[in-house]
Design a protein around this motif. Structure first.
Motif, PDB file in Angstrom:
ATOM      1  N   GLY A   1       0.797  -1.223   0.000  1.00 29.85           N
ATOM      2  CA  GLY A   1       0.000   0.000   0.000  1.00 29.85           C
ATOM      3  C   GLY A   1       0.826   1.269   0.000  1.00 29.85           C
ATOM      4  N   SER A   2       2.149   1.155   0.166  1.00 27.77           N
ATOM      5  CA  SER A   2       2.988   2.351   0.186  1.00 27.77           C
ATOM      6  C   SER A   2       3.207   2.869  -1.232  1.00 27.77           C
ATOM      7  CB  SER A   2       4.343   2.038   0.831  1.00 27.77           C
ATOM      8  OG  SER A   2       5.070   1.110   0.043  1.00 27.77           O
ATOM      9  N   ILE A   3       3.594   4.138  -1.323  1.00 30.43           N
ATOM     10  CA  ILE A   3       3.974   4.730  -2.606  1.00 30.43           C
ATOM     11  C   ILE A   3       5.455   5.084  -2.543  1.00 30.43           C
ATOM     12  CG2 ILE A   3       1.659   5.614  -3.044  1.00 30.43           C
ATOM     13  CD1 ILE A   3       2.686   8.399  -2.278  1.00 30.43           C
ATOM     14  N   ASN A   4       6.081   5.257  -3.697  1.00 30.75           N
ATOM     15  CA  ASN A   4       7.508   5.519  -3.763  1.00 30.75           C
ATOM     16  C   ASN A   4       7.799   6.942  -4.203  1.00 30.75           C
ATOM     17  OD1 ASN A   4      10.287   4.383  -5.808  1.00 30.75           O
ATOM     18  ND2 ASN A   4      10.306   4.865  -3.646  1.00 30.75           N
ATOM     19  N   ILE A   5       8.376   7.739  -3.310  1.00 32.28           N
ATOM     20  CA  ILE A   5       8.902   9.065  -3.650  1.00 32.28           C
ATOM     21  C   ILE A   5      10.361   9.049  -3.206  1.00 32.28           C
ATOM     22  CG2 ILE A   5       8.671  11.563  -3.406  1.00 32.28           C
ATOM     23  CD1 ILE A   5       5.779  11.188  -2.583  1.00 32.28           C
ATOM     24  N   PRO A   6      11.258   8.635  -4.089  1.00 29.73           N
ATOM     25  CA  PRO A   6      12.646   8.387  -3.681  1.00 29.73           C
ATOM     26  C   PRO A   6      13.467   9.646  -3.443  1.00 29.73           C
ATOM     27  CG  PRO A   6      12.404   8.012  -6.030  1.00 29.73           C
ATOM     28  CD  PRO A   6      11.018   8.294  -5.502  1.00 29.73           C
ATOM     29  N   VAL A   7      14.312   9.591  -2.428  1.00 33.08           N
ATOM     30  CA  VAL A   7      15.288  10.652  -2.202  1.00 33.08           C
ATOM     31  C   VAL A   7      16.362  10.589  -3.287  1.00 33.08           C
ATOM     32  CG1 VAL A   7      17.118  11.455  -0.649  1.00 33.08           C
ATOM     33  CG2 VAL A   7      14.887  10.809   0.285  1.00 33.08           C
ATOM     34  N   PHE A   8      16.788   9.350  -3.639  1.00 34.54           N
ATOM     35  CA  PHE A   8      17.792   9.158  -4.681  1.00 34.54           C
ATOM     36  C   PHE A   8      17.312   8.121  -5.695  1.00 34.54           C
ATOM     37  CE2 PHE A   8      20.556   9.992  -0.846  1.00 34.54           C
ATOM     38  CZ  PHE A   8      20.867  11.303  -1.192  1.00 34.54           C
ATOM     39  N   THR A   9      17.704   8.313  -6.950  1.00 30.78           N
ATOM     40  CA  THR A   9      17.463   7.287  -7.958  1.00 30.78           C
ATOM     41  C   THR A   9      18.435   6.129  -7.709  1.00 30.78           C
ATOM     42  OG1 THR A   9      19.101   8.178  -9.508  1.00 30.78           O
ATOM     43  CG2 THR A   9      16.839   9.063  -9.646  1.00 30.78           C
TER      44      THR A   9
END
Length: 349
Positions: A37-45
């Motif tokens: 259920g989480s979404i991904n907003i990455p700090v780094f690629t």
């Protein structure tokens, strides 16, 4: 200031109100396994993470931190914009509740966006999943759908779920249909991801008296069923569904759409080719190459899959066996609904 919360705090928040969980790890880490259920907003690629990791190992921690700060500073406006689209309370996490989630939560707080940080990150969540599975507790009795390949077991589970019956679709959780061709058109999950998805599905239906499940083997694609669930399935109430071969061929073609992945089917067939009598194997291979998929599937059923599953009808205790003979999936569904009601009444009484 952001607040560190425990995993149990996070579960409580999710129960009380809509709550968004954000994985700030790299896309490849998120893809491998995350909190369902989480979404991904990455700090780094992935590439940025690899670069910083190389600096850490080959130069120094300080050099890695400085480079990480430079990279993150350049993408900060876009990072903040993504969080501004979220209209619920939120919690961020990384691998161990370390620098990435701390940096994300701190920056968000400075911009007036409140986000909790999961203490221990996904590592503590993975530890919780393992401990939950080790408890080996799942009270509901299992009604297990069996049948030769193409009998529509997965389609029947979906119909049952659509009308409110408790169902666990193991193939969906595994991202694999369970056969040598089962990964085609799907993205198989690894064990970590499967375990996470499974534990949440078990929790959803743990208070039901009966749960419908498919008669899977111990291994489904890349994953293994936990022993307690496999054993419970083996000792469950088994329903054997029989459909005409022609109907099963139709079901398989509708499910797999082999004309969209012909080369992958031919490649998968080479893995079992030696187990089939040579003239038949050549005919199947030629049918696949020529796009005669109906012929290929029928031959595969008759000469490979059906003989392999012959033992199923004698594998389970006789008193727990029920048989459905149907002409179509619709017919099988109607019979299964009536049988399920009868089974539940018998067991409750």
């Amino acid at each position: 200031m952001f607040r560190d919360i425990s995993l149990q705090d996070l579960f409580s928040l999710q129960e009380k109100e809509p709550h968004t969980i954000i994985d700030v790890r790299s896309p490849s880490e998120y893809k491998e396994a995350s909190i369902p259920g989480s979404i991904n907003i990455p700090v780094f690629t992935d590439e940025e993470r690899a670069e910083i990791g190389t600096l850490y190992k080959q130069v120094s921690k300080e050099a890695a931190n400085e480079r990480g700060l430079d990279i993150f500073a350049a993408k900060l406006p876009a990072f903040i914009r993504e969080f501004k689209t979220i209209d619920t309370s939120m919690t961020v996490f990384c691998w161990r509740g370390g620098m990435r989630s701390k940096t994300a939560a701190t920056v968000l707080d400075l911009m007036g966006i409140h986000a909790n940080r999961l203490s221990g990150g996904i590592r503590t969540y993975r530890q919780w999943v393992v401990k939950e599975l080790e408890k080996e507790v799942f009270p509901p009795e299992l009604i297990v759908l069996n049948g030769y390949t193409g009998s529509g077991k997965t389609a029947l589970l979906k119909r049952l779920a659509d009308v409110g019956h408790p169902v666990i679709d193991l193939e969906q959780l595994a991202g694999h249909r369970g056969s040598i061709f089962g990964q085609i058109g799907l993205e198989p999950n690894n064990q970590k991801k499967f375990d996470s998805l499974l534990i949440h599905e078990l929790d959803k239906v743990k208070k039901a008296p009966f749960v419908y499940i498919e008669g899977e083997s111990k291994r489904i694609g890349k994953v293994l069923l936990p022993s307690f669930l496999f054993d419970k399935k083996e000792n469950g109430i088994h329903v054997f569904i029989h459909l005409p071969t022609e109907e099963r061929v139709k079901n398989i073609l509708a499910d797999y759409n082999p004309w969209e992945s012909r080369d992958k089917f031919i490649e998968a067939f080479t893995l079992i080719k030696r187990r089939i009598h040579v003239p038949i194997a050549k005919e199947i291979e030629q049918s696949l190459e020529d796009g005669h998929f109906e012929t290929a599937v029928k031959l595969l059923l008759e000469n490979y899959y059906d003989p392999r599953y012959e033992y199923s009808t004698t594998k389970h205790p006789h008193e727990n066996n029920f048989v459905i003979h149907a002409d179509t999936i619709d017919d099988a569904y109607e019979q299964l609904m009536k049988l399920g009601t009868s089974i539940e009444k018998m067991k409750i009484i």
